[in-house]
Enzyme design. Structure first.
Site, PDB file in Angstrom:
ATOM      1  N   GLY A  70       0.833  -1.191   0.000  1.00 44.00           N
ATOM      2  CA  GLY A  70       0.000   0.000   0.000  1.00 44.00           C
ATOM      3  C   GLY A  70       0.872   1.246   0.000  1.00 44.00           C
ATOM      4  O   GLY A  70       1.994   1.222   0.515  1.00 44.00           O
ATOM      5  N   GLN A  90       3.007   9.934   1.036  1.00 44.32           N
ATOM      6  CA  GLN A  90       4.282   9.241   1.259  1.00 44.32           C
ATOM      7  C   GLN A  90       5.310   9.544   0.169  1.00 44.32           C
ATOM      8  O   GLN A  90       6.491   9.231   0.337  1.00 44.32           O
ATOM      9  CB  GLN A  90       4.064   7.723   1.335  1.00 44.32           C
ATOM     10  CG  GLN A  90       3.322   7.306   2.609  1.00 44.32           C
ATOM     11  CD  GLN A  90       3.172   5.800   2.682  1.00 44.32           C
ATOM     12  OE1 GLN A  90       2.226   5.255   2.136  1.00 44.32           O
ATOM     13  NE2 GLN A  90       4.109   5.127   3.327  1.00 44.32           N
ATOM     14  N   CYS A 102       5.179   0.006   7.466  1.00 42.16           N
ATOM     15  CA  CYS A 102       4.903   1.163   6.618  1.00 42.16           C
ATOM     16  C   CYS A 102       6.164   1.499   5.835  1.00 42.16           C
ATOM     17  O   CYS A 102       7.254   1.511   6.412  1.00 42.16           O
ATOM     18  CB  CYS A 102       4.497   2.348   7.503  1.00 42.16           C
ATOM     19  SG  CYS A 102       4.081   3.824   6.570  1.00 42.16           S
ATOM     20  N   LEU A 103       5.998   1.778   4.537  1.00 44.88           N
ATOM     21  CA  LEU A 103       7.173   2.096   3.724  1.00 44.88           C
ATOM     22  C   LEU A 103       7.881   3.369   4.204  1.00 44.88           C
ATOM     23  O   LEU A 103       9.055   3.562   3.904  1.00 44.88           O
ATOM     24  CB  LEU A 103       6.768   2.248   2.248  1.00 44.88           C
ATOM     25  CG  LEU A 103       6.319   0.948   1.562  1.00 44.88           C
ATOM     26  CD1 LEU A 103       5.817   1.236   0.156  1.00 44.88           C
ATOM     27  CD2 LEU A 103       7.435  -0.084   1.541  1.00 44.88           C
ATOM     28  N   HIS A 107      -5.191   1.772   7.279  1.00 47.36           N
ATOM     29  CA  HIS A 107      -3.824   2.286   7.424  1.00 47.36           C
ATOM     30  C   HIS A 107      -3.561   3.391   6.386  1.00 47.36           C
ATOM     31  O   HIS A 107      -3.036   4.454   6.730  1.00 47.36           O
ATOM     32  CB  HIS A 107      -2.843   1.109   7.247  1.00 47.36           C
ATOM     33  CG  HIS A 107      -1.394   1.476   7.245  1.00 47.36           C
ATOM     34  ND1 HIS A 107      -0.496   0.984   8.167  1.00 47.36           N
ATOM     35  CD2 HIS A 107      -0.674   2.282   6.415  1.00 47.36           C
ATOM     36  CE1 HIS A 107       0.714   1.481   7.894  1.00 47.36           C
ATOM     37  NE2 HIS A 107       0.632   2.271   6.847  1.00 47.36           N
ATOM     38  N   GLU A 108      -3.941   3.126   5.131  1.00 46.98           N
ATOM     39  CA  GLU A 108      -3.679   4.106   4.062  1.00 46.98           C
ATOM     40  C   GLU A 108      -4.557   5.341   4.213  1.00 46.98           C
ATOM     41  O   GLU A 108      -4.110   6.459   3.984  1.00 46.98           O
ATOM     42  CB  GLU A 108      -3.888   3.473   2.678  1.00 46.98           C
ATOM     43  CG  GLU A 108      -2.963   2.302   2.357  1.00 46.98           C
ATOM     44  CD  GLU A 108      -1.491   2.587   2.588  1.00 46.98           C
ATOM     45  OE1 GLU A 108      -1.055   3.731   2.424  1.00 46.98           O
ATOM     46  OE2 GLU A 108      -0.774   1.636   2.947  1.00 46.98           O
ATOM     47  N   HIS A 137      -3.102   7.777   6.542  1.00 41.31           N
ATOM     48  CA  HIS A 137      -2.028   8.597   5.953  1.00 41.31           C
ATOM     49  C   HIS A 137      -2.586   9.906   5.391  1.00 41.31           C
ATOM     50  O   HIS A 137      -1.938  10.946   5.482  1.00 41.31           O
ATOM     51  CB  HIS A 137      -1.354   7.852   4.795  1.00 41.31           C
ATOM     52  CG  HIS A 137      -0.214   6.955   5.208  1.00 41.31           C
ATOM     53  ND1 HIS A 137       0.908   7.424   5.850  1.00 41.31           N
ATOM     54  CD2 HIS A 137      -0.016   5.622   5.049  1.00 41.31           C
ATOM     55  CE1 HIS A 137       1.745   6.415   6.069  1.00 41.31           C
ATOM     56  NE2 HIS A 137       1.206   5.301   5.602  1.00 41.31           N
TER      57      HIS A 137
HETATM   58 NI    NI Z   1       2.020   3.382   5.691  1.00 38.55          NI
END
Ligand code: NI
Length: 175
Positions: free
Chosen positions: A46, A51, A100-101, A142-143, A146
């Site tokens: 994701g 991000q 998370c990236l 989660h996304e 963000h």
């Molecule tokens: Ni994330």
């Protein structure tokens, strides 16, 4: 398609509330392509626009690979969510170990509603609504967080969160 640079904690763009997308034009379609390419390259399941430093309400997901690991299939199933809104949460909760990236190397258990219904626009500008459970429901939440400047580490104790942020700052100084 361009692979964009992923921003890491504590970059301020990760803490901003993102703005709705008014018009789904070529720029937005290009952004979606870039986000998918960046997510697959990372690799991740994701990625939200914030991000990569773009403060727009859009995220991409592909949980198919992870879910089909057992039967050996690796079909790609990219999903794009524009201006998403959660319209229903289940009372039942489930816990997943999230990562998370933007916070590489950190994995922690987070409890969230097990199922959610999400309404969003697709790349054709059509309003859609899907009901999800399991990993997909967790990823969507989660996304979507963000897009409001919320990170999964915000669900941990303050002590744990501070420790993670300090570690991230240290890692980036070394890099
Ligand atoms: Ni994330």
């Amino acid at each position: 398609m361009t692979i964009r640079e992923i921003k890491f904690v504590p970059e301020s763009c990760l803490r901003e509330k993102c703005a709705p997308i008014e018009d789904i034009n070529d720029e937005i379609r290009k952004l979606a392509d870039d986000m998918l390419a960046t997510m697959y390259d990372a690799p991740g399941i994701g990625l939200a626009a914030s991000q990569i430093g773009v403060l727009k309400r859009m995220f991409v997901l592909d949980v198919a690979e992870r879910e089909s690991e057992e039967n050996g299939s690796v079909e790609k199933e990219p999903m794009v969510f524009i201006n998403p809104e959660i319209t229903w949460f289940s009372e039942e909760k489930s816990t997943y170990q999230e990562g998370c990236l933007s916070i590489p190397g950190v994995y922690e258990d987070v409890e969230r509603p097990s199922e959610v219904r999400v309404s969003f626009l697709n790349l054709e500008g059509e309003r859609q609504e899907i009901e999800s459970g399991g990993l997909l429901a967790t990823c969507i939440q989660h996304e979507l967080d963000h897009l409001n400047g919320v990170l999964f580490i915000d669900y941990l104790s303050r002590l744990k969160r501070d420790r993670i942020v300090k570690k991230m700052i240290k890692q980036q100084k070394q890099a």
